[in-house]
Design an enzyme around this catalytic site. Structure first.
Site, PDB file in Angstrom:
ATOM      1  N   ASP A   1      12.507  68.806  36.411  1.00 40.99           N
ATOM      2  CA  ASP A   1      13.833  68.433  36.894  1.00 40.99           C
ATOM      3  C   ASP A   1      14.951  68.720  35.896  1.00 40.99           C
ATOM      4  OD1 ASP A   1      12.858  66.464  35.230  1.00 40.99           O
ATOM      5  OD2 ASP A   1      13.024  64.832  36.677  1.00 40.99           O
TER       6      ASP A   1
ATOM      7  N   HIS B   1      13.295  13.763  39.059  1.00 38.79           N
ATOM      8  CA  HIS B   1      11.901  13.654  39.507  1.00 38.79           C
ATOM      9  C   HIS B   1      11.830  13.464  41.013  1.00 38.79           C
ATOM     10  CE1 HIS B   1      10.694  13.265  35.294  1.00 38.79           C
ATOM     11  NE2 HIS B   1      11.702  12.420  35.165  1.00 38.79           N
TER      12      HIS B   1
ATOM     13  N   GLN C   1      10.234  61.171  20.203  1.00 33.63           N
ATOM     14  CA  GLN C   1      10.892  62.002  21.208  1.00 33.63           C
ATOM     15  C   GLN C   1      11.643  61.137  22.207  1.00 33.63           C
ATOM     16  OE1 GLN C   1       9.280  64.484  24.871  1.00 33.63           O
ATOM     17  NE2 GLN C   1       9.026  65.699  23.002  1.00 33.63           N
TER      18      GLN C   1
ATOM     19  N   SER D   1      17.125  29.970  65.670  1.00 32.50           N
ATOM     20  CA  SER D   1      15.680  29.898  65.871  1.00 32.50           C
ATOM     21  C   SER D   1      15.365  30.499  67.231  1.00 32.50           C
ATOM     22  CB  SER D   1      15.210  28.442  65.807  1.00 32.50           C
ATOM     23  OG  SER D   1      13.899  28.306  66.326  1.00 32.50           O
TER      24      SER D   1
ATOM     25  N   LYS E   1      19.351  24.962  65.825  1.00 29.11           N
ATOM     26  CA  LYS E   1      19.207  25.167  64.379  1.00 29.11           C
ATOM     27  C   LYS E   1      20.223  26.154  63.806  1.00 29.11           C
ATOM     28  CE  LYS E   1      15.198  25.326  62.429  1.00 29.11           C
ATOM     29  NZ  LYS E   1      13.884  25.892  62.063  1.00 29.11           N
ATOM     30  N   VAL E   2      20.752  25.772  62.634  1.00 25.39           N
ATOM     31  CA  VAL E   2      21.523  26.694  61.792  1.00 25.39           C
ATOM     32  C   VAL E   2      20.766  26.750  60.471  1.00 25.39           C
ATOM     33  CG1 VAL E   2      23.737  27.236  60.725  1.00 25.39           C
ATOM     34  CG2 VAL E   2      23.676  25.977  62.909  1.00 25.39           C
TER      35      VAL E   2
ATOM     36  N   SER F   1       8.600  58.124  32.962  1.00 19.84           N
ATOM     37  CA  SER F   1       9.568  58.885  33.748  1.00 19.84           C
ATOM     38  C   SER F   1       9.609  58.410  35.189  1.00 19.84           C
ATOM     39  CB  SER F   1       9.235  60.382  33.696  1.00 19.84           C
ATOM     40  OG  SER F   1      10.143  61.119  34.472  1.00 19.84           O
TER      41      SER F   1
ATOM     42  N   VAL G   1       8.487  55.565  36.268  1.00 18.32           N
ATOM     43  CA  VAL G   1       8.836  54.146  36.291  1.00 18.32           C
ATOM     44  C   VAL G   1      10.350  53.959  36.248  1.00 18.32           C
ATOM     45  CG1 VAL G   1       8.728  52.007  34.946  1.00 18.32           C
ATOM     46  CG2 VAL G   1       6.656  53.350  35.337  1.00 18.32           C
TER      47      VAL G   1
ATOM     48  N   ARG H   1      12.585  55.689  37.447  1.00 25.80           N
ATOM     49  CA  ARG H   1      13.212  55.984  38.733  1.00 25.80           C
ATOM     50  C   ARG H   1      13.315  54.743  39.617  1.00 25.80           C
ATOM     51  NH1 ARG H   1      13.650  61.494  39.729  1.00 25.80           N
ATOM     52  NH2 ARG H   1      12.536  62.830  38.251  1.00 25.80           N
TER      53      ARG H   1
END
Length: 461
Positions: free
Chosen positions: A95, A173, A251, A299, A305-306, A344, A346, A348
């Site tokens: 690339d 608690h 490198q 639902s 339901k909200v 390399s 990873v 991405r």
């Protein structure tokens, strides 16, 4: 592509919400950033007295258009050079080499033919890649993630100020505890998030770039021009891109800077996960009402339901983001000897981790924008839990010299349902002066919030 057929929800269901990251997380964005590094490096070489490379102002302006005006057709050409070949170029299957050939292809003016040997001069691919990745990461954090984190903090600060004096039962608690105010609790999260944002900013500002050749020794540079101070050149170049220089590398750039950034983002996410879960509980306890959206279904079977779906969605996405950030931070800081290529692929995925962060922030903002504290429910809960003034009672009695104050209140309240009348009966029996008795009689759960309101006011003066 029809988003219904996307493999990832980031480019499917959530594509509209993650759009802001395409400029920093897409493959085309990485191509553009690589072109930027190659072009700016070429210009920097021309500024060296040691090299014969000369570039006029017009040449420099044109070269910079290669990344400033980089578009979809340019990205497609880079990809074609990599995978199929183009013109005299065979498929590179590499690339960064494809980007180098793209720059060569775009330098078509005979007046610029002299620059071709200097494109990618003495560089290794990682010199280009590590700088390109950091330019994108820095931009994504600066222009997408931090603004959304600040928006969340702003909403929390607004809630804190507006409801600083609204009394609310606290729970430690999971049990009824000394009252607080809703505003003060939001101020706690705003304060925590503010500190976390500071860590993210510091990590962003501390991103480090490397430009030192195939093994980090400037070997090819020195071989060509031994009298040039290449480490100083590299420092000036990297800082010119808005990054700090990583002075000692193999490198690869060791990526400790990226790991610090990922950890800082995870810290901010942990604050917001804590908030998501508390907000969910406040909705469950009806301390927070939610504005219903016209026509929306809460639902599939219970029409009333909200649901607190924004907080739940935020929690899920931030949890996914944190999992990815931990993996990235652990992985990118390791490389076999001086270089291996596993990082390399990873790297991405950095954009995906950022996208899950962004989704969490956006959904949390939506949730906070819908909630309305229900003062009546909060007060009713306080009034039904009068035992919470027990702390105040025993503390005042200690002040008056009663050595058995804690025990007397404990005997009255522990494991029992009590009323304010039970406390008043206790107060009538106490050997205290009338001013103290009146002070005790005036105690109420809703009025026992200490300096909570003042603390919020002080925080936002």
């Amino acid at each position: 592509m029809n988003t219904l057929y996307a493999v990832s929800p980031l480019d499917g269901r959530y594509a509209g919400r993650t759009d802001g990251l395409r400029e920093y997380a897409s493959e085309a964005a990485l191509m553009r950033a690589r072109v930027q590094v190659e072009v700016e490096y070429l210009i920097a070489l021309a500024d060296l007295d040691a090299t014969p490379l000369e570039l006029s102002d017009d040449h420099r302006e044109y070269l910079r258009t290669l990344y400033e005006e980089f578009d979809e057709s340019d990205a497609e050409l880079v990809k074609q050079i990599e995978t199929e070949g183009y013109g005299d170029y065979s498929a590179t299957n590499h690339d960064v080499k494809a980007v180098e050939y793209f720059v060569r292809e775009r330098v078509g003016d005979p007046a610029l033919s002299h620059v071709v040997p200097w494109i990618h001069f003495a560089l290794t691919s990682e010199d280009v890649n590590n700088l390109a990745h950091r330019l994108l990461v820095k931009g994504a954090v600066e222009n997408v993630l931090l603004p959304n984190l600040r928006s969340v903090r702003g909403l929390l600060a607004d809630l804190a100020r507006e409801h600083r004096d609204v009394p609310m039962l606290a729970r430690t608690h999971g049990q009824p505890a000394t009252p607080t105010t809703f505003g003060k609790e939001m101020a706690v999260f705003a304060s925590r998030l503010g500190r976390a944002i500071g860590r993210v900013k510091d990590a962003r500002d501390g991103l480090q770039g490397k430009l030192a050749g195939a093994s980090g020794t400037y070997a090819a540079h020195v071989a060509a021009y031994p009298d040039v101070d290449w480490p100083a050149f590299a420092r000036e170049f990297v800082e010119g891109l808005g990054l700090e220089q990583a002075p000692l590398t193999t490198q690869v750039n060791p990526c400790d800077d990226l790991a610090e950034l990922f950890d800082a983002l995870r810290g901010a996410n942990n604050v917001l996960l804590d908030l998501d879960r508390d907000a969910w509980r406040y909705v469950s306890d009806r301390y927070l009402g939610q504005e219903a959206t016209e026509g929306e279904t809460g639902s599939s079977t219970m029409p009333h339901k909200v649901n607190p779906i924004d907080f739940e969605n935020s929690e899920g996405n931030l949890s996914k983001a944190n999992s990815d950030l931990v993996f990235l931070g652990d992985y990118v800081t390791s490389s076999r000897l001086q270089r291996d290529l596993s990082d390399s692929t990873v790297k991405r995925n950095i954009g995906a981790a950022f996208a899950y962060c962004l989704l969490g922030y956006v959904k949390l903002q939506a949730g906070l924008g819908k909630v309305v504290p229900d003062e009546q429910v909060m007060r009713e809960d306080l009034e039904s839990t009068p035992e919470i003034i027990g702390e105040a009672v025993q503390t005042i009695l200690r002040r008056e010299g009663h050595t058995d104050a804690y025990e007397r209140v404990k005997d009255l309240t522990r494991g029992r349902r009590v009323t304010l009348d039970d406390f008043r009966d206790l107060f009538e029996e106490l050997d205290v002066d009338e001013d103290t008795r009146e002070e005790l009689l005036d105690l109420t759960p809703a009025g026992y919030t200490g300096a909570a309101g003042q603390m919020v006011e002080n925080a936002y003066e």
